[in-house]
Every structure is written in C-alpha cells, then in structure tokens.
Design a protein around this motif. Structure first.
Motif, PDB file in Angstrom:
ATOM      1  N   SER A  56      52.202  47.693  14.099  1.00 52.03           N
ATOM      2  CA  SER A  56      53.521  48.174  13.660  1.00 52.03           C
ATOM      3  C   SER A  56      53.577  48.432  12.158  1.00 52.03           C
ATOM      4  CB  SER A  56      54.612  47.160  14.041  1.00 52.03           C
ATOM      5  OG  SER A  56      54.733  47.051  15.437  1.00 52.03           O
ATOM      6  N   ASN A  77      49.630  45.478  23.922  1.00 49.62           N
ATOM      7  CA  ASN A  77      50.274  44.904  25.111  1.00 49.62           C
ATOM      8  C   ASN A  77      51.793  44.878  25.003  1.00 49.62           C
ATOM      9  OD1 ASN A  77      50.657  42.852  23.280  1.00 49.62           O
ATOM     10  ND2 ASN A  77      49.270  41.397  24.264  1.00 49.62           N
ATOM     11  N   ASP A  78      52.334  45.420  23.921  1.00 47.45           N
ATOM     12  CA  ASP A  78      53.781  45.521  23.758  1.00 47.45           C
ATOM     13  C   ASP A  78      54.211  46.869  24.345  1.00 47.45           C
ATOM     14  OD1 ASP A  78      56.401  45.718  22.968  1.00 47.45           O
ATOM     15  OD2 ASP A  78      56.053  45.264  20.853  1.00 47.45           O
ATOM     16  N   HIS A  80      56.932  48.212  25.338  1.00 49.75           N
ATOM     17  CA  HIS A  80      58.123  48.892  24.824  1.00 49.75           C
ATOM     18  C   HIS A  80      57.865  49.609  23.494  1.00 49.75           C
ATOM     19  CE1 HIS A  80      60.596  47.263  27.991  1.00 49.75           C
ATOM     20  NE2 HIS A  80      60.235  46.043  27.694  1.00 49.75           N
ATOM     21  N   ASN A  81      56.933  49.066  22.704  1.00 54.68           N
ATOM     22  CA  ASN A  81      56.663  49.642  21.378  1.00 54.68           C
ATOM     23  C   ASN A  81      55.268  50.251  21.272  1.00 54.68           C
ATOM     24  OD1 ASN A  81      59.192  48.792  20.017  1.00 54.68           O
ATOM     25  ND2 ASN A  81      58.420  46.736  20.440  1.00 54.68           N
ATOM     26  N   ARG A  82      54.586  50.349  22.392  1.00 54.24           N
ATOM     27  CA  ARG A  82      53.189  50.778  22.370  1.00 54.24           C
ATOM     28  C   ARG A  82      53.022  52.179  21.779  1.00 54.24           C
ATOM     29  NH1 ARG A  82      49.942  50.773  27.909  1.00 54.24           N
ATOM     30  NH2 ARG A  82      49.336  48.638  27.374  1.00 54.24           N
ATOM     31  N   GLN A  85      53.316  52.291  17.945  1.00 52.69           N
ATOM     32  CA  GLN A  85      52.259  51.441  17.399  1.00 52.69           C
ATOM     33  C   GLN A  85      50.902  52.138  17.485  1.00 52.69           C
ATOM     34  OE1 GLN A  85      52.569  47.829  19.693  1.00 52.69           O
ATOM     35  NE2 GLN A  85      53.978  46.868  18.251  1.00 52.69           N
TER      36      GLN A  85
END
Length: 291
Positions: A56, A77-78, A80-82, A85
């Motif tokens: 991020s 592995n996020d 929602h924000n992949r 990122q």
C-alpha cells in the motif's frame, strides 16, 4: 548471480520460496520484503537481506526494489485492496528498474464475471495485464489449488463425522503441494529461459472429492463419504452451525469453480520446472491422516 527479492516472505508460499532458494544459492543473493522485520530475524542471521515495505506504500516499494534483478511477486491476500496494491508493485518495479518479475497468479478457464471465483480473479487478471504492458520482463506462474488446503476443505472433523461436505459435484482438481510450487518458483529465479513465459503450475493428476474420500478411507480404515449439496443448502447448513459468512463464501466459490472444471486441467509445467514428478495427493494425505 542476480539479486533476488521475495515478497510475502512471512507467508506460507513466500517463506517456502526463500527456503528453496537457500538450498540453491548463497544467502547474499537473496532479499525479502516484509512489513515487520522482527518476524524474519532468523533469515537476517543467515545472511538474507531484510527490506521493509508495504504493497500500500508505493515509495517504500520503490526504495526496496532498488538494485533488484529478479522480483518474486507473491499476490496479496487483502482481496478488497489487492488491485491498487498490486498496481503499486508493478509501477514500483518499473520505477526502480527491476529486470524481471515472477508473479504468482492462478489457474483458470473462465475469466469473466460469471466465474464462481471472480471475487479473487480480478486482481490477478489486472496484474497480468499490467505486467505485459509495463515493458518489464515477466514470468507468470498460474498456480492451481494447494494440496495443503485439503484438510481445511474436507473439514477438521472429517474422521469424526465421516463426511466431506462441499458443493463441488463431480468436479476434479489438479492439486499441487505448496512446497513444490515454491521450489519451481525458486528454479525460475535462479535460471534463465523463462522470460515472458506463462506456466500452468498444477499437479500431475486430478482428483474429485469422491477420490479424496476414498483415499482417506483407505488410509484410515474409516469410511468417509462425500456429500455434494446445492450452494443454497451448503450456505444454510454452515450458517446454522456458526461458520462466518466470508468463509462460507470462500468455500462455496472454490467448490463452484471445481464443479465447473476450472482446476481440472493437468500441465507438465510443474514437473518440468522441478525436474521430477510433483508430490501427489495420496502421499500428502498419508502424511496427514496416516499417523
């Protein structure tokens, strides 16, 4: 020797790649990217360079990628924000002059919004597009499902219940062991000839959940049956026993993809990169349930 940077080095795949590299090249050739350096103190003691950065934080990535020849880019592995990122990672690799990016993507057939795993697919598909358009040299590793996930998918209490309960129908999966995938990735990183190539990283054979039930039954001497409910029944049953909605959605999504044949294609790429036959599900399950 090229300077290699492995991201996600505290996770299961990233750490396995680092371990594989340590068996194949000097520690001085290896760097890891982590958010918390304290978690990889043992790697630092072995001579691995430890760099701190976050997907991020674009500036932290540019700083960490300086002087890196090959980047092993573990997908985030996020979910929602992949997307933002991973766009940061690609742009930072360009800005820092990274020579070669090896990206861990996913096995698939359906790349549309109708896929049961569209919620995890979008970030991978966009990242592949960004890499191809970036001017960077890349290698895309399209990973299949980990054999290591089978105990979670069949249920921790499978020997007590005697039932594998997943809405996957008769679909089959070319499961592959995470450490085999990691070793293959390490081999790509320390050798040449993989520039701008895409590999399908799968096991050497496919298995249905009925096959898995039969294997566990043979190993344990306890009869395991496979029940494939509808997604609606599956969701209702797991909700009633208190399974969190996000896990139900994850299980249902991957089972739906298995049912539709997303993971039933076998490729020789993993065996070719390893120089041997990948570990099969029978061997893995023997290690888990044959105790």
């Amino acid at each position: 020797m090229s300077k290699i940077l492995v991201t996600g080095a505290t996770g299961g795949l990233g750490s396995a790649v680092v371990n594989a590299l340590l068996a194949k090249t000097e520690a001085s050739n290896i760097a890891v990217l982590v958010r918390d350096a304290a978690k990889v103190e043992t790697l630092k003691e072995k001579g691995v360079s430890v760099l701190v950065g976050d997907y991020s934080d674009f500036d932290s990535l540019v700083a960490a990628f300086q002087g890196i020849d090959k980047l092993y880019f573990v997908s985030g592995n996020d979910i929602h924000n992949r997307i933002p990122q991973q766009e940061n990672v690609v742009k930072a690799a360009v800005a820092a002059g990274v020579k070669h990016v090896v990206y861990t993507s996913f096995q698939r057939k359906n790349e549309t919004a109708t896929s049961p795993i569209a919620f995890v697919a979008e970030g991978h598909l966009k990242t592949e597009e960004w890499l191809k358009a970036s001017g960077l040299t890349y290698t895309i590793l399209k990973h299949g499902l980990y054999t290591d996930l089978l105990p979670m998918f069949v249920g921790e209490q499978v020997l007590e219940t005697g039932v594998i309960y997943q809405p996957a129908g008769d679909g089959k999966t070319a499961f592959a062991l995470r450490t085999d995938m990691a070793e293959a990735g390490a081999n790509v990183l320390i050798s040449e000839g993989h520039e701008n190539k895409i590999y399908n990283i799968t096991g050497a054979k496919t298995y249905s959940y009925q096959d898995i039930a039969n294997i566990i039954s043979e190993i344990t001497g306890k009869q395991i049956i496979y029940v494939s409910p509808s997604v609606e029944e599956f969701t209702k049953t797991l909700t009633e026993v208190g399974v969190p909605a996000e896990y139900i959605g994850l299980f249902a999504g991957f089972s739906g993809a298995i049912k539709e044949g997303e993971f039933d294609e076998v490729s020789s790429d993993l065996a070719d990169l390893l120089g041997r036959t990948p570990v099969d599900a029978e061997t893995f399950l023997q290690g888990v349930y044959g105790k």
